[in-house]
Design a protein around this motif. Sequence first.
Motif, PDB file in Angstrom:
ATOM      1  N   ASP A 153      66.818  29.246  71.629  1.00  0.00           N
ATOM      2  CA  ASP A 153      67.859  29.407  70.626  1.00  0.00           C
ATOM      3  C   ASP A 153      67.365  28.744  69.356  1.00  0.00           C
ATOM      4  O   ASP A 153      67.231  27.524  69.292  1.00  0.00           O
ATOM      5  N   GLN A 154      67.093  29.587  68.371  1.00  0.00           N
ATOM      6  CA  GLN A 154      66.534  29.012  67.159  1.00  0.00           C
ATOM      7  C   GLN A 154      67.602  28.496  66.208  1.00  0.00           C
ATOM      8  O   GLN A 154      67.288  27.886  65.200  1.00  0.00           O
ATOM      9  N   ARG A 155      68.827  28.801  66.520  1.00  0.00           N
ATOM     10  CA  ARG A 155      69.890  28.262  65.659  1.00  0.00           C
ATOM     11  C   ARG A 155      70.271  26.891  66.174  1.00  0.00           C
ATOM     12  O   ARG A 155      69.924  26.505  67.267  1.00  0.00           O
ATOM     13  N   GLU A 156      71.055  26.202  65.379  1.00  0.00           N
ATOM     14  CA  GLU A 156      71.530  24.893  65.807  1.00  0.00           C
ATOM     15  C   GLU A 156      72.461  25.028  66.993  1.00  0.00           C
ATOM     16  O   GLU A 156      73.305  25.905  66.997  1.00  0.00           O
ATOM     17  N   PRO A 157      72.458  24.163  67.955  1.00  0.00           N
ATOM     18  CA  PRO A 157      71.406  23.179  68.184  1.00  0.00           C
ATOM     19  C   PRO A 157      70.212  23.843  68.855  1.00  0.00           C
ATOM     20  O   PRO A 157      70.359  24.692  69.719  1.00  0.00           O
ATOM     21  N   HIS A 158      69.084  23.474  68.428  1.00  0.00           N
ATOM     22  CA  HIS A 158      67.896  24.138  68.944  1.00  0.00           C
ATOM     23  C   HIS A 158      67.716  23.800  70.412  1.00  0.00           C
ATOM     24  O   HIS A 158      67.641  22.641  70.782  1.00  0.00           O
ATOM     25  N   SER A 159      67.663  24.838  71.200  1.00  0.00           N
ATOM     26  CA  SER A 159      67.484  24.582  72.634  1.00  0.00           C
ATOM     27  C   SER A 159      66.599  25.639  73.252  1.00  0.00           C
ATOM     28  O   SER A 159      66.534  26.778  72.780  1.00  0.00           O
ATOM     29  N   ALA A 160      65.934  25.227  74.273  1.00  0.00           N
ATOM     30  CA  ALA A 160      65.081  26.138  75.020  1.00  0.00           C
ATOM     31  C   ALA A 160      65.460  26.022  76.487  1.00  0.00           C
ATOM     32  O   ALA A 160      65.596  24.929  77.020  1.00  0.00           O
ATOM     33  N   PHE A 161      65.630  27.158  77.107  1.00  0.00           N
ATOM     34  CA  PHE A 161      66.043  27.178  78.504  1.00  0.00           C
ATOM     35  C   PHE A 161      64.973  27.873  79.312  1.00  0.00           C
ATOM     36  O   PHE A 161      64.628  29.018  79.043  1.00  0.00           O
ATOM     37  N   LEU A 162      64.478  27.176  80.289  1.00  0.00           N
ATOM     38  CA  LEU A 162      63.487  27.800  81.147  1.00  0.00           C
ATOM     39  C   LEU A 162      64.228  28.578  82.227  1.00  0.00           C
ATOM     40  O   LEU A 162      64.948  28.007  83.039  1.00  0.00           O
ATOM     41  N   LEU A 163      64.062  29.875  82.194  1.00  0.00           N
ATOM     42  CA  LEU A 163      64.835  30.704  83.108  1.00  0.00           C
ATOM     43  C   LEU A 163      64.101  30.973  84.407  1.00  0.00           C
ATOM     44  O   LEU A 163      64.694  31.456  85.355  1.00  0.00           O
ATOM     45  N   GLY A 164      62.821  30.729  84.417  1.00  0.00           N
ATOM     46  CA  GLY A 164      62.147  30.949  85.681  1.00  0.00           C
ATOM     47  C   GLY A 164      60.690  31.301  85.527  1.00  0.00           C
ATOM     48  O   GLY A 164      60.184  31.550  84.439  1.00  0.00           O
ATOM     49  N   ASN A 165      60.058  31.331  86.653  1.00  0.00           N
ATOM     50  CA  ASN A 165      58.658  31.681  86.745  1.00  0.00           C
ATOM     51  C   ASN A 165      58.566  33.196  86.917  1.00  0.00           C
ATOM     52  O   ASN A 165      59.408  33.793  87.585  1.00  0.00           O
ATOM     53  N   VAL A 166      57.579  33.810  86.303  1.00  0.00           N
ATOM     54  CA  VAL A 166      57.430  35.254  86.471  1.00  0.00           C
ATOM     55  C   VAL A 166      56.677  35.507  87.771  1.00  0.00           C
ATOM     56  O   VAL A 166      55.533  35.083  87.941  1.00  0.00           O
TER      57      VAL A 166
END
Lengths: 264, 434
Positions: free
Chosen positions: B401-414
């Motif tokens: 999510d590049q908007r505030e608040p910036h967050s990155a979610f690891l959804l899984g391994n491919v």
Amino acid sequence: MSSPEDIKMKDNADIPGDSAAEYGLPEDEIVAKIPVYLTHKLAKNLHLMQYPQNSNSVKPGELLPGVARIKPIHGQIELDIPLDVQSAMYNKERGRELGVGISDTGRLLDIRTLVSVNIPKSCNYMAGVVQDGELHLTPIDKLTQLRPSLKYLDRVAEKQRAASKIDDDDEEEEKEVKAQTIQVTVRSAEAEEALRQQQNSIAFMQKKLEEEPWSKLQYYDMGSEESGSVSSKLIASNREELICKTSPSDYLISVIGSMEPDVL
Amino acid sequence: MPDIPSQGDEKPSSRPSSSLRGGSSLRGRGRGRGLSSSSSTTGGPSLPSERLTSIRNRPTSTPSAATTPTTGGSKLVFKPTIPARRNKKEPSSLLTNTLPEAKREKKDEKRPDRGRGRGMMRARERPALIESVSGPFAQGPALISSVGRRGMTGTSGPMPSAMGGLGDASGVKAEGGATGDSKPGGSEDVELVMLTDHNALDNNSAVEVQTEEMAIQAVEEMNRLRLDFSVAEFFSGDCKTTEGELAAGLDEKMMVFQIPQLPEFDLAPEIIQRRLASKQKKLMKQRIAAEKIKEDIKPSIVDIDAAADNSAINVDVKPDIRQLEMMEDVKPDLSKLAIEDDKDDSEPEDEDQENDDQADGRVGTLVVLKSGAVRMKIGDIVLDVSRGADCQFMRGLLAIDQREPHSAFLLGNVDQQFLCTPDLDSIPDLEQQE
């Protein structure tokens, strides 16, 4: 042909009269049928991350960064993966030397930094998850590779240079020389000037990228609640059938049109 | 080994004049005979023409005479040997020229009448053939040569200079020699071709064709079999049963599908109709509310709602069959309705309205077939699903999510990557296209 099998299928997956012939293989039998759903809820946010330095036996969940940063405008992220400084394999002496690149406090090099680089897509990529016998697809926005960032080495080198008192003047002179060279090229030909402008624009973009400050990035690991709720967005909420506007021949035309002729 | 390339270079350059020189120098190196003779033979183009005259004068005077086509000089018949034969496979002939040199000299002594060229050719040819067979191009040259040689007899082909040179020297003789005298030469040519495999020419080509076809077929079949079952097993677990059970643990797997293009989608007309109906409902409600103020309105509204619902039910989506029917019927109105309904809707049930611009819904089906093939049908487009390239490094799916608040979610391994390719056979009017 396969109607008896069809009946055994789940109802919501079954379209009456569906046979293998509809899939281009008339002599075949359908063994399993999975409905496919498409959703765009996360389409703008999905990144397929590649970790070239780690083998595929490792899961990205095992690569938890201690700190994460992002440049919001350019979308570049940096992850600091902690290193085990207590490990028997860790060379503390070298760690101290390289730690200078991180801070002057005598800190050991205890992180490795990965920086994201965008990779051009060659086709459309979609993430797929199966839930309750349904396949849900979401288009992936970007392919990103995480490459090691060796900025700490640059800093170590700078400090060494400053420590050994190499003339800064020399560096400036070099830069001036370079500047002069550039100007000469520009004046020589208009075509070259255009080319130079192009190159400058790439350099310009690069410069802009470097100028943008890092912002804190909140990283949620795979098993966390937040990630779980976000991954639920991979599932389409709408169960209705969408109509494909593209006919097969139109589809082929669009595929051919989108291909780049890179083979002569 | 610096000798070889240098010698090779010398040969063509030395052809016109320095053949002798080259030969002698080569000899000095110890490769000598083979190379020198080869150089002289390869140096054919202008050399032989010049040499022929001198050779007549002094037959076999110099050791490099071995290189010259005619030893005895009696029969200065044009020896088509050099250019014609060599053209077929220059590299190998250059290489192989080293070998037959020893033989050639002996043969020259033995058969002065035949002429160097032919004798040399024979001697040269066989070793050349042997070499070509053993190398990685064992099959290739045979094909090329079989095509080229037939056309080559008596003609110049890749070494026009050689032929030209010879032709100039002996003019008609050369050609005559090429065609007439080269009958044995021609047969030698044929021999060359066949000798590549040490078999008869016919057998050669037939076997080659068979092998190629069979090889191609075998590879195709293998690919089909190998890939399909792995993909099929991934989804259905066991292809042998036709119970429609999916593989266990499929729910936890993250897949990446590669598709060349994503087709465009529209909302199903039912949804649009439903929204239109609900919109109508709203309007009617408003109208009724405006007209009447009494509570009696409520039942009438209810009636209207029921009426609206009834009309909606006709378009209801639940059974898939109806969907299909409606799809066909309402298609032409789709565009109109879509435009109208996209903008406004306040019905809570139409949450999917948010994704109106983007498709959200069922787009097709993925089937696993008994033969191991896995196909996906999106609309009318049939795609063949095969395994994507195996990735040796780690891959994960990250939602950023590049908007505030910036967050990155690891959804899984491919876990697995699949490649979707359109099935051309199922496109009905493909052949009619330009």
